[in-house]
Design a protein around this motif. Structure first.
Motif, short mmCIF file in Angstrom:
data_model
loop_
_atom_site.label_atom_id
_atom_site.label_comp_id
_atom_site.label_asym_id
_atom_site.label_seq_id
_atom_site.Cartn_x
_atom_site.Cartn_y
_atom_site.Cartn_z
N LYS A 1 88.56 73.38 -46.59
CA LYS A 1 87.29 73.87 -46.04
C LYS A 1 86.18 72.85 -46.23
CE LYS A 1 88.47 78.71 -47.07
NZ LYS A 1 88.08 79.92 -47.83
N LEU A 2 85.34 72.71 -45.20
CA LEU A 2 84.15 71.86 -45.25
C LEU A 2 82.92 72.73 -45.08
CD1 LEU A 2 86.39 69.72 -44.77
CD2 LEU A 2 84.76 68.52 -43.30
N GLN B 1 96.16 67.50 -46.35
CA GLN B 1 95.52 68.20 -45.24
C GLN B 1 94.35 67.34 -44.74
OE1 GLN B 1 94.78 72.51 -45.62
NE2 GLN B 1 95.50 72.29 -47.74
N GLU B 2 93.98 67.55 -43.50
CA GLU B 2 92.99 66.68 -42.88
C GLU B 2 91.92 67.49 -42.16
OE1 GLU B 2 92.94 63.58 -39.08
OE2 GLU B 2 94.82 63.96 -40.17
N HIS B 3 90.70 67.00 -42.19
CA HIS B 3 89.59 67.59 -41.45
C HIS B 3 88.67 66.46 -41.03
CE1 HIS B 3 87.33 70.96 -40.00
NE2 HIS B 3 87.95 71.83 -40.79
N GLU C 1 93.76 76.63 -47.40
CA GLU C 1 93.17 75.92 -46.27
C GLU C 1 92.02 75.02 -46.75
OE1 GLU C 1 90.79 76.89 -42.08
OE2 GLU C 1 91.55 78.52 -43.36
N VAL D 1 83.46 69.78 -49.89
CA VAL D 1 84.85 69.91 -49.48
C VAL D 1 85.58 70.72 -50.54
CG1 VAL D 1 86.97 68.67 -48.94
CG2 VAL D 1 84.75 67.68 -48.31
N GLN E 1 87.18 61.03 -41.35
CA GLN E 1 88.24 61.99 -41.67
C GLN E 1 88.29 62.17 -43.18
OE1 GLN E 1 91.18 59.56 -39.58
NE2 GLN E 1 91.80 61.38 -38.42
N GLU F 1 80.14 70.39 -40.49
CA GLU F 1 80.80 69.34 -39.72
C GLU F 1 79.99 68.07 -39.68
OE1 GLU F 1 81.84 70.77 -35.88
OE2 GLU F 1 83.34 72.19 -36.64
#
Length: 721
Positions: A613-614, A714-716, A611, A627, A703, A617
């Motif tokens: 992870k940051l 993957q994107e966050h 997964e 990141v 993003q 936010e």
């Protein structure tokens, strides 16, 4: 030598001697070279006199320690002030030991190895008497029709900048005077040479200043920030003005804004080409525009020699401009230690020891292995089993044309051929070889032999591609598919219904239709250099696990070009789930996306991403963002995964690219091993050129994308506060 001493030296020079320092001629004009006596015509045509040659400041294209020592000795015996010559050459990706083409080196994503290749090229060149290389070429390219794509490291400004720095470090080291086996580097082609309309060589370049600054200038700036000593002008126009006479570009940006005080040299005859461009009426005006723009050395035209003295005497040009140019040239000669030792580095005995040494060839092998991109591998056809009988078929099965267009003094016959390397590694009788076709033609006899050979084998390996003359300078193409003869060979062999792999030798991304859809496995070898055959054989047989990743997108067809990953969105973007919609930005006969995306490449093992992870936010100028993602090697052999980080600024003062590469991590993982790829995103990385050309970031939504290429990520989301 102190600057004061150099300034005193300039004061001692006559105007004619100063102007002559600005002239670069090929070695043919100098006594003692093999071409002596063959230049009467060119001398008369150019209006070059023996006295001009005797006072000229630099030589292009001569190599060989003893030859350079002889020319330097003769020159100095005639020089009133004892100012030595500079010897320059196009050492692009190796001198005698040839490395993969720069586009391939870029695909390694290995900055340390790229630097090592430049260091070796510098050593071989320096012991052969050369002082300056016309490299690195850092032109950003998005159009594979352009032949000189092969000399670039790709379509991304960030990655090109990293490679620019690595090459400069490799060529120059830390101190040219104390390291006589290094070269002064000359970054080229300033500026935007890689964006000619239609991909046609020497053609017009037309773009906004914001696009120029955002995409095309950063890699040149990166080379200069690393200490690159020289800049070469480009052949093209920039904002309607040929670069060689472009005061805003050369004086305004390069000298005044960036503070570059090194030597600027024109490309071959580009000063006089301003006349053909329509930017100068004659040689006199070309000389006037170039010296005002800040071009110090004129390569292979006599405009300065013929017209600067008169322009100065008539007060149209200030002599201070010539003094500045001469002083910059003398400074470079001093940095190289030429006033202390005019024969710097040149050593015939050392030359025999160093050139094409086993140590250097080993690095060429390693880089070829790390530059070859596995593009397809259905059913895990590769690596080839040791118990299989292999038919190697195609024009490159035993071809030595694998060095590429710019191979300096590399010798094709020295190159390791793919067929030879496979024969050395396989039991007797296990490898069968047939030419199958030539590059552009196929006879009935060639086809018959290929089919008979393939029928005896368990698996077919095709060795296909472009010959070296189909890319490089002057090698633009409108049809970038494989030649029809080779595509027909693929079709004929496909009828045998046997496993089919292909190795591709070429200098540009190709339109792979007719190949990618017909073979089970495809290995992109580019022009892999002196040890290419050995490296490719070891990849095919599984001794090496491929790890390279594309640094240029491969198009669906030539009609898509330019196609690149870091493009803008439109007001009517295509929704992938509604491809039947008409009034959106799309083709009706082709997908929008490239056939193969930037950053793409396969391995003989598999990697699974955890997964994304940051750490937060939000991001501020004082608090960067971390990141991270865990990557696991889920296959049964060790491999290297290049984890790539991309950013999108969702809303800007001007529209921003859909994604931009901002970092990458290469993870070497054993079977079953996991490791974390960690990136730090800072506010500085989010800055861009606004509509008024200010360089800053904007608060708002961003993003972040992480994955093995620019497409599969993957994107966050996060916000800049």
């Amino acid at each position: 030598m102190y600057n004061r001493q150099l300034t005193d030296l300039v004061r001692q020079m006559t105007l004619e001697e100063k102007v002559a320092q600005l002239l670069q001629l090929t070695a043919h004009f100098h006594e003692g070279t093999e071409s002596e006596g063959q230049v009467t015509g060119p001398m008369e045509e150019m209006g070059i006199t023996e006295s001009m040659v005797a006072a000229s400041g630099s030589v292009l294209g001569l190599s060989g320690a003893q030859a350079i020592i002889d020319v330097q000795k003769t020159y100095l015996s005639q020089s009133r002030l004892g100012i030595p010559l500079l010897f320059m050459a196009d050492v692009i990706h190796g001198f005698k030991t040839i490395f993969p083409i720069p586009l391939a080196i870029g695909c390694s994503w290995d900055l340390e190895l790229a630097e090592k290749s430049a260091e070796i090229a510098a050593k071989e060149s320096a012991v052969s008497g050369i002082h300056v290389t016309f490299a690195p070429m850092v032109d950003l390219v998005r159009d594979p029709r352009w032949g000189r794509v092969m000399e670039s490291t790709g379509e991304d400004p960030y990655l090109n900048g990293l490679f620019a720095r690595a090459f400069v470090r490799g060529y120059q080291g830390s101190n040219l005077k104390e390291e006589p086996e290094r070269l002064a580097a000359c970054v080229k082609h300033f500026a935007a040479y890689g964006a000619p309309e239609g991909g046609r060589e020497y053609n017009t370049v037309n773009m906004s200043e914001r696009n120029l600054r955002e995409q095309y200038l950063p890699a040149y700036k990166a080379a200069l920030d690393e200490g690159c000593e020289m800049v070469m002008t480009s052949f093209n126009t920039v904002d309607g003005i040929p670069a060689t006479g472009n005061e805003k570009l050369m004086r305004g940006i390069l000298r005044d804004e960036w503070g570059f005080d090194g030597v600027v040299i024109s490309d071959w005859a580009s000063l006089r080409e301003m006349i053909a461009h329509g930017a100068a009426e004659d040689d006199r005006e070309a000389a006037y525009r170039a010296i005002r723009a800040g071009v110090d050395i004129e390569m292979m035209t006599p405009c300065y020699m013929h017209h600067l003295p008169e322009l100065i005497k008539n007060s149209h040009v200030d002599e201070a401009l010539i003094d500045e140019a001469v002083l910059r040239i003398l400074r470079l000669k001093d940095k190289l230690g030429l006033f202390d030792n005019p024969y710097r580095g040149a050593d015939p005995e050392r030359e025999r020891e160093v050139l094409f040494s086993e140590e250097h060839r080993n690095v060429s092998y390693e880089l070829a292995a790390k530059s070859s991109v596995l593009l397809k591998n259905e059913g895990s056809l590769l690596p080839l089993g040791s118990d299989k009988k292999i038919a190697l078929i195609g024009p490159f099965a035993q071809s030595d044309d694998i060095l590429g267009w710019w191979s300096c003094i590399g010798v094709k016959e020295d190159a390791v051929k793919l067929g030879t390397a496979l024969e050395e590694r396989l039991p007797a009788g296990q490898l069968l070889i047939a030419e199958g076709s030539s590059i552009h033609s196929m006879s009935s006899q060639q086809l018959k032999e290929a089919m008979e050979t393939a029928r005896e084998a368990d698996v077919i390996v095709l060795a296909l591609g472009e010959n070296s003359e189909m890319s490089g300078e002057g090698g633009s193409r409108t049809d970038i598919r494989l030649p029809e003869a080779q595509l027909e060979l693929v079709c004929q062999l496909k009828t045998l219904r046997k496993p089919l792999a292909a190795v591709l030798f070429n200098g540009r991304p190709l339109d792979l239709h007719g190949l990618l859809d017909k073979v089970d496995a495809l290995l992109e070898a580019w022009f892999p250099g002196s040890e290419g055959g050995a490296a490719l054989a070891d990849i095919l047989l599984g001794r090496i696990n491929p790890s390279a990743r594309l640094t240029m997108s491969f198009p669906q067809s030539v009609g898509q070009i330019p196609v690149y990953y870091n493009h803008f969105n439109t007001g009517r973007p295509l929704n992938p789930s509604k491809t039947e919609e008409r009034y959106v930005s799309k083709y009706i006969d082709s997908p929008n996306e490239p056939l193969l995306p930037f950053g793409f490449g396969l391995s003989y093992t598999t990697f699974v991403y955890g997964e994304l992870k940051l750490s937060s936010e939000g991001l501020t100028s004082e608090q960067p963002l971390k990141v991270s993602v865990s990557v696991t090697n889920t296959g049964d052999r060790a491999g290297v995964e290049t984890v790539q980080l991309y950013i999108r600024d969702v809303t800007g003062d001007v529209v921003r690219p859909m994604r931009e590469l901002k970092g990458f991590v290469r993870l070497a993982l054993a079977p079953g091993e996991s490791a974390e790829a960690v990136f730090t995103v800072t506010e500085e990385q989010l800055r861009y050129h606004h509509s008024d050309l200010t360089f800053a970031s904007d608060p708002g939504k961003f993003q972040v994308f992480v994955g093995p290429n620019s497409r599969d990520t993957q994107e966050h989301a996060f916000r800049l506060i």
